[in-house]
Design a protein around this motif. Structure first.
Motif, PDB file in Angstrom:
ATOM      1  N   LEU A 181       0.694  -1.426  -0.412  1.00  0.00           N
ATOM      2  CA  LEU A 181       0.162  -0.025   0.046  1.00  0.00           C
ATOM      3  C   LEU A 181       0.806   1.052  -0.167  1.00  0.00           C
ATOM      4  N   THR A 182       0.317   2.318  -0.855  1.00  0.00           N
ATOM      5  CA  THR A 182       0.866   3.658  -0.736  1.00  0.00           C
ATOM      6  C   THR A 182       0.834   4.548  -0.081  1.00  0.00           C
ATOM      7  N   HIS A 183       1.439   5.575   0.416  1.00  0.00           N
ATOM      8  CA  HIS A 183       0.436   5.824   1.521  1.00  0.00           C
ATOM      9  C   HIS A 183      -0.128   7.084   1.299  1.00  0.00           C
ATOM     10  N   THR A 184      -0.479   7.067   0.097  1.00  0.00           N
ATOM     11  CA  THR A 184      -1.977   7.436  -0.502  1.00  0.00           C
ATOM     12  C   THR A 184      -2.704   6.817  -0.224  1.00  0.00           C
ATOM     13  N   SER A 185      -2.360   4.974  -0.933  1.00  0.00           N
ATOM     14  CA  SER A 185      -3.782   4.411  -0.104  1.00  0.00           C
ATOM     15  C   SER A 185      -4.010   4.840   1.485  1.00  0.00           C
ATOM     16  N   ILE A 186      -3.107   4.378   1.917  1.00  0.00           N
ATOM     17  CA  ILE A 186      -3.113   4.350   3.370  1.00  0.00           C
ATOM     18  C   ILE A 186      -4.064   5.705   4.555  1.00  0.00           C
ATOM     19  N   GLY A 187      -3.139   6.470   3.312  1.00  0.00           N
ATOM     20  CA  GLY A 187      -4.230   8.029   3.642  1.00  0.00           C
ATOM     21  C   GLY A 187      -6.223   8.254   3.624  1.00  0.00           C
ATOM     22  N   LEU A 188      -5.692   7.648   2.498  1.00  0.00           N
ATOM     23  CA  LEU A 188      -7.638   6.719   1.449  1.00  0.00           C
ATOM     24  C   LEU A 188      -8.153   5.352   2.719  1.00  0.00           C
ATOM     25  N   LEU A 189      -7.638   4.766   3.177  1.00  0.00           N
ATOM     26  CA  LEU A 189      -8.438   3.390   4.079  1.00  0.00           C
ATOM     27  C   LEU A 189      -8.452   4.095   5.295  1.00  0.00           C
ATOM     28  N   ARG A 190      -7.495   5.276   5.449  1.00  0.00           N
ATOM     29  CA  ARG A 190      -7.892   6.013   7.249  1.00  0.00           C
ATOM     30  C   ARG A 190      -9.565   6.744   7.301  1.00  0.00           C
ATOM     31  N   ALA A 191      -9.241   7.960   5.762  1.00  0.00           N
ATOM     32  CA  ALA A 191     -10.593   8.415   5.394  1.00  0.00           C
ATOM     33  C   ALA A 191     -11.822   8.230   5.627  1.00  0.00           C
ATOM     34  N   TRP A 192     -11.559   7.059   4.977  1.00  0.00           N
ATOM     35  CA  TRP A 192     -12.793   5.912   5.212  1.00  0.00           C
ATOM     36  C   TRP A 192     -13.199   5.010   6.202  1.00  0.00           C
ATOM     37  N   GLY A 193     -12.186   5.479   6.754  1.00  0.00           N
ATOM     38  CA  GLY A 193     -12.283   5.248   9.001  1.00  0.00           C
ATOM     39  C   GLY A 193     -12.412   3.531   8.374  1.00  0.00           C
ATOM     40  N   ILE A 194     -11.256   2.552   7.666  1.00  0.00           N
ATOM     41  CA  ILE A 194     -10.743   1.412   7.510  1.00  0.00           C
ATOM     42  C   ILE A 194     -10.154   0.443   7.987  1.00  0.00           C
ATOM     43  N   TRP A 195      -8.730   1.760   7.606  1.00  0.00           N
ATOM     44  CA  TRP A 195      -7.353   1.097   8.274  1.00  0.00           C
ATOM     45  C   TRP A 195      -7.296   1.437   9.866  1.00  0.00           C
ATOM     46  N   GLU A 196      -8.137   2.125  10.756  1.00  0.00           N
ATOM     47  CA  GLU A 196      -8.626   1.444  12.243  1.00  0.00           C
ATOM     48  C   GLU A 196      -8.966   0.195  12.438  1.00  0.00           C
ATOM     49  N   ARG A 197      -9.066  -0.561  11.712  1.00  0.00           N
ATOM     50  CA  ARG A 197     -10.150  -1.689  11.576  1.00  0.00           C
ATOM     51  C   ARG A 197      -9.072  -2.650  11.673  1.00  0.00           C
ATOM     52  N   LEU A 198      -7.520  -2.787  10.691  1.00  0.00           N
ATOM     53  CA  LEU A 198      -6.948  -3.009  10.648  1.00  0.00           C
ATOM     54  C   LEU A 198      -6.423  -3.006  12.559  1.00  0.00           C
ATOM     55  N   PRO A 199      -5.233  -4.949  12.646  1.00  0.00           N
ATOM     56  CA  PRO A 199      -4.751  -4.803  13.917  1.00  0.00           C
ATOM     57  C   PRO A 199      -3.444  -4.478  13.523  1.00  0.00           C
TER      58      PRO A 199
END
Length: 399
Positions: free
Chosen positions: A55-73
């Motif tokens: 994942l690029t940092h851009t993709s990480i930012g998008l996953l964070r914006a949509w509330g998905i990243w925080e659900r990854l352990p």
């Protein structure tokens, strides 16, 4: 739901791209449904398919914006600090890419595909305005003037002002919509598995080793584990998958050398034929394509899922917020998405295919050209910097 009251958007395909799109659009106020032929249990707890996603940092930012990243352990997230590309084993002179001076501690993250799928499902299940319809195979799509109708399951009918196909690079819905796709079968199969290297640490370095008619990638995972991605002709892939674990580990060792010490197989082997696809159009009357249904990438440059998320962002931006866009199927909005996503993907898609064909060749002249390309890139800092920017993305972030 009566045909006189269509919802805003129906998405076919509850993979990570389809779910991310559903989340992004629901967060903009649209009424969205996501259909998938798999049952709820399979979507909620996807099986480990062996694939690791860079994942690029851009993709990480998008996953964070949509509330998905925080659900990854935390223990599911690995880092790629540096990438090294060689023609031969890791001891060959390498073309190196690292995040130094880019405002980031690492080039990007690496996360198992099934962990991303699970996080996307959990987020989608909790997202207001988003309905999940598992166990529903789409049988037919009827496109009308002001809405489309999906016929699914045992004859259920779901009307929507916009239908989005996100059901893989071999999309059946894309075919029903009358949209063709250019396809390139590389005649190769990707064998992926997890290997352990107990005596040495990978240092968060990813390796891409191009050899004669085969490619080996070693991607750093948490702890002393790496994901081995071996690309070989199909018949050889079948033999490798059937070989005893110790023999398979020796084959990886033969290609990679002793850089990480003795290797041993630490998981199941999975095989995926390599076929790239590019749809002839990404949108039409009352429909759009997203993810692999629009662009199915060769994995050698690790752009596939990142481009899928970029397409999600582009489509969501083109459709706008519900309060300003009561009809998400309007032609002008879909045309904006078509133009933007083609700009985002065309050069990367065709460039990746050319690279994959070049380094898959068994011919001496092609191998010579491959060495010259790597040598030239090593001597051109501006080229390396441009590639690094593409790898890192626009907004470096901590993770």
């Amino acid at each position: 739901m009566p045909l006189t009251d269509p919802l805003d958007i129906a998405i076919v395909g509850a993979g990570p791209t389809g779910l991310a799109l559903g989340i992004a659009l629901a967060r903009r106020g649209h009424a969205v449904a996501v259909l998938d032929h798999q049952d709820e249990a399979a979507l909620a707890a996807p099986a480990d398919d062996g694939r690791e996603i860079a994942l690029t940092h851009t993709s990480i930012g998008l996953l964070r914006a949509w509330g998905i990243w925080e659900r990854l352990p935390d223990d599911a997230i690995g880092r790629i600090r540096e990438a090294r590309v060689t023609q031969g084993g890791p001891t060959s002179t390498a073309l190196r890419f690292h995040a130094s001076g880019k405002g980031a501690e690492a080039l990007g993250a690496i996360v198992a595909n099934h962990a991303i799928r699970r996080a996307c499902f959990q987020t989608a299940a909790a997202q207001p305005g988003l309905r999940l319809l598992p166990g529903q195979r789409v049988q037919r799509v009827d496109i009308g003037v002001d809405h489309a109708v999906l016929v699914h399951g045992g004859g259920g009918r779901l009307p929507a002002r916009l239908v989005v196909a996100a059901d893989s690079r071999f999309s059946e819905l894309r075919r029903q919509l009358g949209t063709g796709a250019a396809s390139h079968d590389f005649g190769r199969t990707m064998v992926v598995c997890r290997v352990a290297h107990d005596s040495a640490d990978h240092g968060e370095v990813a390796h891409e080793c191009f050899g004669s008619a085969q490619t080996l990638a070693m991607l750093p995972l948490r702890g002393r584990f790496s994901s081995a991605v071996l690309t070989v002709p199909g018949a050889r892939a079948r033999r490798l998958c059937a070989a005893p674990a110790a023999d398979f580990a020796k084959e990886i060792q033969r290609h990679f050398g002793d850089h990480l010490g003795p290797l041993r197989l630490a998981g199941e082997r999975h095989a995926y034929p390599l076929v790239a696809t590019y749809a002839e159009r990404f949108a039409g009357h009352r429909f759009a394509l997203a993810g692999d249904a629009a662009v199915g990438m060769h994995p050698v440059t690790a752009h596939g899922f990142n481009l899928g998320l970029q397409g999600v962002q582009s489509l969501a931006a083109a459709l706008g917020d519900r309060m300003h866009a009561t009809d998400p199927g309007r032609a002008d909005r879909l045309a904006r998405y078509e133009a933007r996503h083609r700009r985002e993907t065309a050069l990367i898609y065709h460039g990746t295919n050319a690279l994959a064909r070049l380094y898959a060749s068994e011919g001496g002249p092609q191998r010579l050209v491959g060495r010259l390309v790597l040598d030239a890139a090593r001597r051109m800092p501006l080229v390396r910097a441009a590639i690094t920017r593409q790898l890192v993305g626009a907004s470096p972030t901590r993770f």
